[in-house]
Every structure is written in structure tokens, then in C-alpha cells.
Design a protein around this motif. Structure first.
Motif, PDB file in Angstrom:
ATOM      1  N   PHE A 176       0.937  -1.135   0.045  1.00  0.00           N
ATOM      2  CA  PHE A 176      -0.002   0.221  -0.070  1.00  0.00           C
ATOM      3  C   PHE A 176       0.847   1.326  -0.029  1.00  0.00           C
ATOM      4  N   VAL A 177       0.502   2.050  -0.952  1.00  0.00           N
ATOM      5  CA  VAL A 177       1.342   3.285  -1.246  1.00  0.00           C
ATOM      6  C   VAL A 177       0.548   4.409  -0.949  1.00  0.00           C
ATOM      7  N   LEU A 178       0.872   5.394   0.300  1.00  0.00           N
ATOM      8  CA  LEU A 178       0.111   6.550   0.513  1.00  0.00           C
ATOM      9  C   LEU A 178       0.668   7.645  -0.176  1.00  0.00           C
ATOM     10  N   THR A 232      11.376   3.782  -0.590  1.00  0.00           N
ATOM     11  CA  THR A 232      12.689   4.014  -1.302  1.00  0.00           C
ATOM     12  C   THR A 232      12.568   2.822  -2.215  1.00  0.00           C
ATOM     13  N   ALA A 233      13.371   2.820  -3.321  1.00  0.00           N
ATOM     14  CA  ALA A 233      13.595   1.926  -4.328  1.00  0.00           C
ATOM     15  C   ALA A 233      14.352   0.705  -3.607  1.00  0.00           C
ATOM     16  N   GLU A 234      14.919   0.832  -2.781  1.00  0.00           N
ATOM     17  CA  GLU A 234      15.351  -0.607  -1.962  1.00  0.00           C
ATOM     18  C   GLU A 234      14.078  -1.137  -1.358  1.00  0.00           C
ATOM     19  N   ALA A 235      13.381  -0.512  -0.573  1.00  0.00           N
ATOM     20  CA  ALA A 235      12.233  -1.068  -0.037  1.00  0.00           C
ATOM     21  C   ALA A 235      11.307  -1.739  -0.832  1.00  0.00           C
ATOM     22  N   ALA A 236      11.136  -0.739  -1.930  1.00  0.00           N
ATOM     23  CA  ALA A 236      10.070  -1.475  -3.098  1.00  0.00           C
ATOM     24  C   ALA A 236      10.469  -2.805  -3.586  1.00  0.00           C
ATOM     25  N   ALA A 293      10.293  -5.543  -1.004  1.00  0.00           N
ATOM     26  CA  ALA A 293       8.882  -5.995  -0.847  1.00  0.00           C
ATOM     27  C   ALA A 293       8.393  -6.854  -1.891  1.00  0.00           C
ATOM     28  N   ALA A 294       8.863  -6.726  -3.060  1.00  0.00           N
ATOM     29  CA  ALA A 294       8.457  -7.420  -4.217  1.00  0.00           C
ATOM     30  C   ALA A 294       7.112  -7.631  -4.342  1.00  0.00           C
ATOM     31  N   PRO A 295       6.152  -6.731  -4.178  1.00  0.00           N
ATOM     32  CA  PRO A 295       4.909  -6.795  -4.124  1.00  0.00           C
ATOM     33  C   PRO A 295       4.029  -7.489  -5.484  1.00  0.00           C
ATOM     34  N   ASP A 296       3.007  -8.480  -5.305  1.00  0.00           N
ATOM     35  CA  ASP A 296       2.254  -8.893  -6.527  1.00  0.00           C
ATOM     36  C   ASP A 296       1.337  -7.682  -7.009  1.00  0.00           C
ATOM     37  N   VAL A 297       0.745  -6.938  -6.111  1.00  0.00           N
ATOM     38  CA  VAL A 297      -0.226  -5.740  -6.284  1.00  0.00           C
ATOM     39  C   VAL A 297       0.163  -4.534  -5.585  1.00  0.00           C
ATOM     40  N   ILE A 298       0.138  -3.467  -6.248  1.00  0.00           N
ATOM     41  CA  ILE A 298       0.294  -2.010  -5.751  1.00  0.00           C
ATOM     42  C   ILE A 298      -0.994  -1.448  -5.089  1.00  0.00           C
ATOM     43  N   LEU A 299      -1.437  -1.214  -4.214  1.00  0.00           N
ATOM     44  CA  LEU A 299      -2.392  -0.781  -3.752  1.00  0.00           C
ATOM     45  C   LEU A 299      -2.223   0.778  -3.508  1.00  0.00           C
ATOM     46  N   CYS A 300      -3.257   1.855  -3.838  1.00  0.00           N
ATOM     47  CA  CYS A 300      -3.307   3.353  -3.455  1.00  0.00           C
ATOM     48  C   CYS A 300      -4.618   3.695  -3.584  1.00  0.00           C
ATOM     49  N   LYS A 318       6.415   5.647 -11.837  1.00  0.00           N
ATOM     50  CA  LYS A 318       7.678   6.508 -11.810  1.00  0.00           C
ATOM     51  C   LYS A 318       8.399   6.781 -10.649  1.00  0.00           C
ATOM     52  N   ALA A 319       7.692   6.332  -9.234  1.00  0.00           N
ATOM     53  CA  ALA A 319       8.215   6.314  -7.988  1.00  0.00           C
ATOM     54  C   ALA A 319       9.460   5.464  -7.747  1.00  0.00           C
ATOM     55  N   PRO A 320      10.509   5.729  -6.951  1.00  0.00           N
ATOM     56  CA  PRO A 320      11.465   4.904  -6.925  1.00  0.00           C
ATOM     57  C   PRO A 320      10.985   3.337  -6.935  1.00  0.00           C
ATOM     58  N   GLY A 321      11.684   2.848  -7.626  1.00  0.00           N
ATOM     59  CA  GLY A 321      11.619   1.303  -7.742  1.00  0.00           C
ATOM     60  C   GLY A 321      10.301   0.407  -7.944  1.00  0.00           C
ATOM     61  N   LEU A 322       9.298   1.354  -8.115  1.00  0.00           N
ATOM     62  CA  LEU A 322       7.885   0.555  -8.257  1.00  0.00           C
ATOM     63  C   LEU A 322       7.910  -0.339  -9.511  1.00  0.00           C
ATOM     64  N   ALA A 323       8.412   0.394 -10.562  1.00  0.00           N
ATOM     65  CA  ALA A 323       8.145   0.029 -11.893  1.00  0.00           C
ATOM     66  C   ALA A 323       8.942  -1.314 -12.171  1.00  0.00           C
ATOM     67  N   LEU A 324      10.100  -1.687 -11.291  1.00  0.00           N
ATOM     68  CA  LEU A 324      10.650  -2.864 -11.164  1.00  0.00           C
ATOM     69  C   LEU A 324      10.367  -4.030 -10.378  1.00  0.00           C
ATOM     70  N   THR A 325       9.134  -3.763  -9.640  1.00  0.00           N
ATOM     71  CA  THR A 325       8.633  -4.834  -8.820  1.00  0.00           C
ATOM     72  C   THR A 325       7.788  -5.739  -9.598  1.00  0.00           C
ATOM     73  N   PRO A 326       7.262  -7.045  -9.137  1.00  0.00           N
ATOM     74  CA  PRO A 326       6.450  -7.697  -9.951  1.00  0.00           C
ATOM     75  C   PRO A 326       5.211  -7.127 -10.460  1.00  0.00           C
TER      76      PRO A 326
END
Length: 277
Positions: free
Chosen positions: A160-162, A201-205, A208-215, A231-239
Motif C-alpha cells: 500500500f502506497v500513500l 525507497t527503491a530498495e524497500a520497494a 517488498a516484491a509486491p504482487d499488487v500495488i494498492l493506492c 515513476k516512483a522509486p523502484g515501483l516499476a521494477l517490482t512484479p
């Protein structure tokens, strides 16, 4: 004689007379929504800026943001009772209102369905709407029992991203409304093990390796939609980011633990498990 006068005024129980229905300022979207659900909106002198549902609440006089109330703004509406969610403050303002003779009741659902029921019961008692509260709670419990259950099997990892306009993005750990909702919806919080909200942070994202990003819907809009959020750090590179599995829900419905909690959970369960709510 004095007791009889109080009874006639509805300020003391007895003789089957109706309870007093005080003039109220409501602070917190879920609290205000509950007041409306019990049919007590006619008692509202004002609300805070987080009181967005139903739309009629937005047409009432406002006392500012829940966390930054001013005693002067509340007292200007001459309430007898302030009903507030757990986020209301600052504490010195609440204390000042008490000294001015306003009854201040802080109601927190503690991110639990039972807490929503208890808050509804309490608002019914304080507003003189106990019968309406009992009727509403009965329906609420029926809706809760009939809510869709998460499918059996593996639990999706959800981050979950606030997000707010102009602010740093944060992710939700344990002890948050988002974490509680994910658990109820049969999902794993990808940021479990961390308390509260932390900067994204990109490292945290990536970790976390999420299957779904919730906002929230509001957060997605503030970021310019899914493309902007990724475009936020790391999110585009997660599953989730690579597959563009991004879900959004209206903020108060998703995080507010409002009287619409069964509806919120049904919608969230559908989004996270890939089926219609």
C-alpha cells in the motif's frame, strides 16, 4: 421539581421520554458518516474537512482539518457535543473545548469490525438515537456475515502506497488501517514487520516484491495515474509494477473503517484477488 424539569427537557432517563438530541460538531469522516447513517444529521452544527460522505456532509459548516482543530472555530458553532475520531486534535484544543463546557467524546474503532459496531452504538447513545443505532447495527452485522470471503490458496503480497500531491510517498506497515484491511481481504502486507508508515525507497520497494500495488483513488490522481505512480522509486521494477497490477479505491471507503466497511471489504477483496467486487 428540578428532576421533573430535566425529564421534560429529555436530559434524564425516565417515564419513557425521548433522550436529548444535542447540537453536535462531528470530526472524522467515519464519525460523520455514522451520524448520517443513524438519521441524526439534523443535529449537526458542523463537520471537519475529512467528512466527505455522504455529499450532504460537505455542505455543512466546516471547522477545519481533524488533526489541527481550533477551539474558536468549534465554539463559534455553539455545539453541546463534539464527536471525534481517534485522529482528532491537537490534545490542548480538545482540553480547551472541555473547559468551555463542550462534551468531547473521542471514538476510535481500532481498525476492527467490532470497533465499528461499538462506535455506532456509542454515537447512538450520545446523540439520543439508540433505537436507530440498534437497527443499523443489526443490518451492519448481516452485511458483514454476507461479505465475500477471500479465495483459498496463496495470499497476494500487496504494497500500500500513500500518495499525496507534492508529498513524499510512504508505504504502510503494521498497525495501520491499510494493514488491517489487507489482512481482512486475505492478502499479505508486503511491508509487514515494520510499524506505521515509512518513506518509499527503491530498495524497500524491490525488497517488498509486491504482487499488487494498492493506492487510494485520490493518491493515483495526484500522481498522474498509474504511469505517474510507477515513476516512483523502484515501483516499476517490482512484479506488480512490471505487470501494471495497480489497484485504487476511494480513500475514506478504503481506510476509514466507516459504516460501509462490508462494502469496502467486498470491493477490496475483488480487486486484490482478480474478480469483480
Amino acid at each position: 421539581m428540578k428532576r421533573r424539569q430535566l425529564l421534560l427537557a429529555g436530559l434524564l432517563p425516565g417515564l419513557g421520554l425521548a433522550q436529548a438530541q444535542p447540537r453536535v460538531v462531528s470530526v472524522g469522516g467515519a464519525v460523520t458518516e455514522t451520524v448520517f447513517a443513524l438519521g441524526a444529521q439534523g443535529q449537526l452544527a458542523g463537520v471537519d474537512t475529512t467528512s466527505l460522505f455522504p455529499v450532504d456532509a460537505t455542505r455543512l459548516p466546516q471547522v477545519g482539518y481533524a488533526r489541527t482543530l481550533s477551539a474558536e472555530g468549534v465554539l463559534a458553532l455553539a455545539p453541546q457535543l463534539l464527536l471525534a475520531g481517534g485522529e482528532a486534535g491537537p490534545p490542548q484544543v480538545l482540553a480547551q473545548l472541555k473547559r468551555a463546557g463542550v462534551r468531547v467524546e473521542v471514538l476510535d474503532e481500532h481498525h476492527r469490525f467490532d470497533g465499528v459496531v461499538e462506535r455506532t452504538k456509542r454515537i447512538g447513545m450520545l446523540s439520543g438515537r439508540e433505537r436507530e443505532a440498534q437497527q443499523f447495527i443489526a443490518k451492519l452485522q448481516q452485511d458483514w456475515a454476507a461479505r465475500p470471503k477471500p479465495p483459498a490458496g496463496s495470499l497476494p503480497r500487496v504494497l500500500f502506497v500513500l500518495a499525496h500531491a507534492g508529498g513524499q510517498l510512504r508505504v504502510a506497515g503494521e498497525g495501520t488501517a491499510a494493514d488491517a484491511m489487507l489482512t481482512l481481504a486475505g492478502a499479505r502486507n508486503a511491508f509487514a514487520g515494520v510499524q506505521g508508515y515509512r518513506p518509499l525507497t527503491a530498495e524497500a520497494a524491490l525488497q517488498a516484491a509486491p504482487d499488487v500495488i494498492l493506492c487510494t483513488d485520490q493518491g493515483l490522481e495526484a500522481q498522474g495515474g498509474i504511469d505517474g505512480l510507477l515513476k516512483a522509486p523502484g515501483l516499476a521494477l517490482t512484479p506488480a509494477g512490471r505487470a501494471r497490477r495497480v489497484a485504487g479505491m476511494e480513500a475514506l471507503l478504503l481506510l476509514g473503517f466507516t459504516p460501509r466497511l462490508p462494502q469496502a471489504l467486498a470491493e477490496l477483496t475483488g480487486k486484490l484477488h482478480g474478480r469483480a467486487a
